[in-house]
Design an enzyme around this catalytic site. Structure first.
Site, PDB file in Angstrom:
ATOM      1  N   HIS A  73       3.076  33.582   5.705  1.00  0.00           N
ATOM      2  CA  HIS A  73       4.064  34.900   6.271  1.00  0.00           C
ATOM      3  C   HIS A  73       4.923  35.385   5.181  1.00  0.00           C
ATOM      4  O   HIS A  73       5.679  34.461   4.589  1.00  0.00           O
ATOM      5  CB  HIS A  73       4.270  34.667   7.594  1.00  0.00           C
ATOM      6  N   GLU A  75       3.872  27.342  12.786  1.00  0.00           N
ATOM      7  CA  GLU A  75       5.128  26.680  11.907  1.00  0.00           C
ATOM      8  C   GLU A  75       5.137  25.252  12.661  1.00  0.00           C
ATOM      9  O   GLU A  75       5.056  24.983  13.789  1.00  0.00           O
ATOM     10  CB  GLU A  75       6.053  27.524  11.972  1.00  0.00           C
TER      11      GLU A  75
END
Length: 230
Positions: free
Chosen positions: A9, A87
């Site tokens: 990202h 994550e």
């Protein structure tokens, strides 16, 4: 040869503020939004056409995926979201400033928590505002599966089934795949793909930009690895 494109990202608001993010659902910064668009432009320039895309259930990765696909004129490509691409969960470090954490716990301890393969950070309290146990997006999961902290080893263990069940079969079917994910979930999969040792993965960094490309033969042997635009 089939291609797998990993896009971490773009910069998030907490990246910008130097905070541990983990599973906290933080948005992209203005810079991060542009990085996602630029990633898509690089993909278009490279002429990479996708058949399938995967991303996490966190907005910074979802937005990066959508922006990159749009900028490469491939917004129609099917996108599947999975918590397994989230994550790494930073546990009790979530929301803490990295420099302040180093002052509180010591540089060496924080470095071990961040970079070691199998050392866990402190657990997040179940009543923490960022706890996943009360987050609706994980309501379908057994509570015992939801982490309170993760290291890279645990991150790989929960990401690997998604690789084996979804990503690898798509590649073996001759599909080009886009994965919009996170620094540590990508690192975990890179460790598996390249067969890196626990020590070797410690030195691997995944930048917010540009995207990382793997090209595979029909047996999923890595033929080449490169960053777009470099």
């Amino acid at each position: 040869m089939v291609k797998l494109v990993f896009a971490r990202h773009g910069e998030s608001e907490w990246n910008k503020a130097n905070l541990f993010t983990g599973w906290a659902d933080v948005d992209l910064s203005e810079k991060g939004t542009q990085q996602a668009i630029d990633a898509g432009k690089l993909i278009k320039e490279a002429g990479i056409k996708f058949d399938q895309a995967y991303t996490s259930v966190l907005k910074r990765a979802i937005k990066t995926t959508n922006l990159a696909l749009e900028a490469s004129d491939q917004l129609w490509v099917p996108v599947e979201k999975s918590w397994r691409l989230n994550e790494r969960h930073y546990g009790g470090l979530t929301g803490k400033n990295k420099a302040e954490a180093a002052e509180q716990f010591g540089d060496e301890q924080v470095h071990i928590w961040r970079r070691s393969y199998d050392v866990l950070p402190p657990n997040m309290d179940r009543d923490d505002e960022h706890s996943a146990h009360t987050d609706r997006r994980y309501a379908s999961l057994d509570d015992s599966v939801i982490p309170d902290a993760e290291n890279l080893k645990v991150t790989l263990e929960r990401a690997l089934p998604f690789w084996e069940d979804k990503i690898a079969p798509a590649l073996k079917d001759g599909k080009n795949v886009f994965v919009g994910a996170h620094g540590n979930s990508i690192r975990a999969l890179v460790k598996h793909i390249k067969g890196l040792s626990d020590d070797e993965i410690m030195d691997v960094e995944i930048p917010n930009f540009p995207p990382l490309v793997f090209e595979f033969d029909e047996k999923l042997n890595v033929v080449s690895e490169y960053y777009l635009g470099k």
